[in-house]
Design a protein around this motif. Structure first.
Motif: not given
Length: 109
Positions: A6, A84, A91
């Motif tokens: 991230v 991701v 995140w």
């Protein structure tokens, strides 16, 4: 499996969110394209229209499992895609903005 942290994402990176509708409604990254994994094959054309032709597709879900599946599929299709790492949980934990469709602060389910 190609992955990205991230913290290595730039604000203008193309982000594909493959979480389900209820997760998306609770909160998502601003500017992300939303195609739930359950609808992904049928809506694949939306990705090919929206994704940058010369750029990378960063695939995200809640924790990284569903996005890993989609990333592998995209790589097999010849698309430059990466998962991701840690998904929307990381995140949000990293302080990246999570918003609703109305632009108000959201949360990660």
């Amino acid at each position: 499996m190609p992955t990205v942290a991230v913290g290595d994402l730039k604000d203008d990176d193309f982000l594909l969110d493959v979480r389900e509708d209820d997760e998306w409604q609770a909160g998502h990254a601003a500017g992300a394209l939303h195609i739930p994994i359950s609808e992904f094959v049928g809506r694949y054309g939306e990705l090919t229209e929206a994704a940058p032709q010369d750029g990378r597709v960063h695939v995200i879900c809640r924790s990284g499992g569903r996005s890993a599946q989609v990333t592998m599929y995209l790589v097999q299709q010849g698309i430059d895609a990466v998962n991701v790492d840690g998904g929307m949980q990381i995140w949000a934990a990293a302080g990246r903005p999570v918003v609703t469709d109305q632009g108000t602060p959201g949360s990660v389910l």
